[in-house]
Design an enzyme around this catalytic site. Structure first.
Site: not given
Length: 661
Positions: A102, A122
């Site tokens: 990210e 995640e």
């Protein structure tokens, strides 16, 4: 030590993240990044972000997720990158995972070397990307590819990342910084404000269809966010994604998955010792049966040269290259590790060890893959007992991740350390185990299976028990598992223990009757279920129903209705009772190892954290009543639970539960 260094090289500011060992995101690291970004020299015409270590930014420190996240949070740092008036380029080597990817996506461009790997892990922690993973990725490489990345948790290589458009260039490692510096000239490209590529609804539907049928809710929400985020403006999409992230992070499921992550890490540390592991160049396997063949494939896939010895040449012929084959033990003379995968019988295994040891060089490590036998007793025929241990793989060993490393009374530190290294190189999840019948995982499973048979004896059917447990999250029920692994294995154990069996203990003979009839499970076409030719899924069998009725009649048991909730309570309570005994007698180190063993080796639902963790989440009264039910099912078998019958949580269980906090 500074976590982020700034150096002006010409007109480009180079930010170097230096947060060993893997540059994992933390409050301190985020604060250092924010401070560095605010301190970019005014004369800088661009910024390159790189790493002082092997990895660019390998995700976030999961320990932070158990409490409110400290400021600045990652989205705040990423907004600072986007708001800089000059372009920022990520120079990626090693891992860029989760928050690290990210971070790279918030930069205006990305350059990687060949060591780089990218991914969003995640969903394996019960959450979804929460700092733009679904939003910026969809704007860069499209919604279908984003769905794949955020729901699969897979890592992609630098080459695949280039094909996807996730990075702008892949260059040799020595050229990485120069290439990133050159790319600064391309200027700003803020993905937050970009439009997503045109959405091909058919491609999106195809990507959604590729998700597993039993995907967890957070996985589906990650996919939905990728679709929805592409339809919203960037700021709205980022805010919605972060809200979902915070909501999922606070769930019990996410907490349990984080618990298991740290439990696996702790078990891996326990398999290391200060002694230097031996260098293993060649692996030998004795036995070319189902287990031996699968072990050969597992070792060969991990890059070990493997030679399998068996006198059955037909069995050897079934093995595929690069596995080598031989019919004589003397062909293992150059092996550094030899695995016993012969028939589960003490006499057979001791005979093998007597014949094998003189053939091998003095440093060769010998391990037995026994499921139940006493390794100290087995080792008595060896001269160099310090080089011997147990390395217990679970079926099928080429796919099942669990391995128990069993140290005998004589195993030395060097051998133990070597086996810990073997487990890691095989990509397996290992736990240390002491010597005891069934070691750790099989001992818990044996009691679990016994309780399932008690439930059938009282009125449930095998199919009902299996379906009830699958409904609670088990991938497969105990009767289907028994058919898959083969009923003859457990039958051999029961026969071996028959003479020493406590007559007070309740015993269900149905599985013995099935074996006596030659029904060993799927491999023979029938076991607890029947398997029509070519069928992988079993069908209820009237023959088994008749055996169950015969058993009830002989014991004068009147069948009663058993509901699914009782099945779950008693199975879970039985696992906890077995776990408490294992920790009490030292066969298992702690409850965490047992939770790892059952989730890795027997597909206990990971999102529940393992049987002990799941049991610990019950209300105190529910715990006691569940254990009381288990005790009543056979007081002689579950003596450890006697206090529960009086409304008191047994001390051994209290100790166990204290270890899963």
């Amino acid at each position: 030590m500074s976590l982020v260094d700034i150096e002006l090289r010409g007109t480009v500011a180079v930010l170097t993240i230096d947060h060993p060992p893997v540059n994992a995101g933390s409050a301190d690291q985020r604060a250092a990044l924010a401070e560095a970004l605010a301190a970019i020299p005014a004369e800088a015409e661009g910024v390159v972000v790189t790493s002082a270590g092997k990895h660019f930014y390998a995700g976030s420190d999961l320990r932070e997720f158990d409490r409110p996240l400290a400021s600045p949070q990652l989205p705040d740092v990423l907004r600072l990158i986007e708001d800089l008036p000059v372009p920022v380029v990520a120079a990626v080597s090693g891992l860029a995972l989760g928050g690290g990817l990210e971070f790279a996506l918030a930069c205006d461009a990305r350059v990687a070397d060949s060591t780089a790997r990218f991914g969003f892990p995640e969903v394996t922690f019960g959450i979804l990307p929460g700092a733009g993973g679904t939003v910026r990725t969809a704007r860069l490489i499209g919604v279908p590819n984003t769905i794949d990345l955020v729901t699969s948790a897979r890592q992609v290589s630098a080459e695949e990342a280039l094909e996807l458009g996730l990075v702008d260039a892949v260059v040799p490692g020595e050229s990485l910084l120069a290439a990133a510096t050159e790319m600064v000239r391309r200027g700003k490209r803020v993905l937050r404000t970009a439009d997503a590529p045109g959405v091909d609804r058919a491609a999106v539907d195809e990507a959604l269809a590729r998700m597993p049928r039993r995907a967890r809710p957070n996985v589906r929400r990650a996919a939905e966010m990728a679709v929805r985020g592409a339809q919203l403006d960037g700021d709205t999409a980022l805010a919605e994604e972060r809200m979902l992230f915070d909501e999922l992070r606070a769930t019990e499921e996410s907490a349990s998955l984080r618990y298991l992550f740290f439990a696996r890490q702790d078990a891996a540390k326990a398999l290391r010792s200060k002694a230097k592991p031996r260098d293993l160049r060649r692996v030998g396997i004795v036995g070319a049966g189902t287990m031996g063949a699968a072990l050969a494939e597992a070792f060969a896939s991990a890059g070990f040269p493997v030679r399998v010895v068996d006198t059955n040449e037909a069995a050897l012929d079934r093995l595929e290259p690069p596995v080598e084959t031989a019919v004589s033990l003397s062909d293992l003379a150059d092996a550094d590790l030899v695995v016993d995968a012969v028939f589960e019988d003490m006499g057979v295994k001791q005979t093998l060890l007597r014949e094998l040891e003189p053939v091998l060089h003095d440093e060769t490590v010998i391990v037995s893959n026994t499921s139940y036998l006493d390794l100290d007793e087995m080792a008595k025929v060896l001269e160099r007992r310090e080089r011997f241990a147990g390395l217990h793989f679970f079926n099928p060993p080429d796919r099942n991740p669990l391995v128990e490393v069993i140290r005998t009374a004589a195993t030395d530190d060097e051998t133990f350390s070597t086996l810990g290294t073997v487990v890691r190189k095989l990509g397996k999840t290992g736990i240390p185990a002491g010597i005891g019948d069934g070691f750790v995982a099989n001992r818990v499973y044996a009691d679990y299976r016994t309780q399932a048979e008690f439930l059938v004896e009282e009125g449930a059917s095998p199919q009902q028990v299996d379906e009830a447990l699958v409904a609670c999250g088990m991938a497969i029920g105990p009767f289907a598992v028994a058919d898959l692994s083969g009923l003859d294995i457990a039958w051999a154990r029961r026969k071996r223990l028959a003479a020493s069996r406590d007559p007070r203990r309740r015993y269900v003979p149905i599985a013995d009757w099935l074996c006596e009839d030659g029904r060993f499970g799927r491999k023979t076409g029938s076991g607890w279920y029947r398997y029509p030719e070519g069928a992988r899924r079993g069908e209820p069998d009237p023959f088994v129903a008749r055996l169950i009725e015969r058993n009830r009649a002989e014991k004068r048991i009147t069948a009663r209705e058993v509901d699914d909730a009782e099945i779950w309570r008693r199975v879970l309570g039985t696992m906890v009772a077995a776990a408490a005994r294992l920790v009490e007698d030292g066969t298992a180190r702690n409850a965490r190892d047992i939770d790892v063993a059952l989730t890795e080796g027997f597909a206990f639902p990971r999102w529940l954290g393992g049987p002990v963790r799941a049991f610990s989440r019950l209300a105190p009264g529910e715990r006691v009543s569940a254990l009381a039910e288990v005790f009543q099912s056979c007081p002689a078998t579950f003596e450890i639970l006697e206090p529960a019958a009086r409304g008191v949580l047994p001390r051994e269980v209290e100790v166990l539960l204290s270890q899963v906090v």
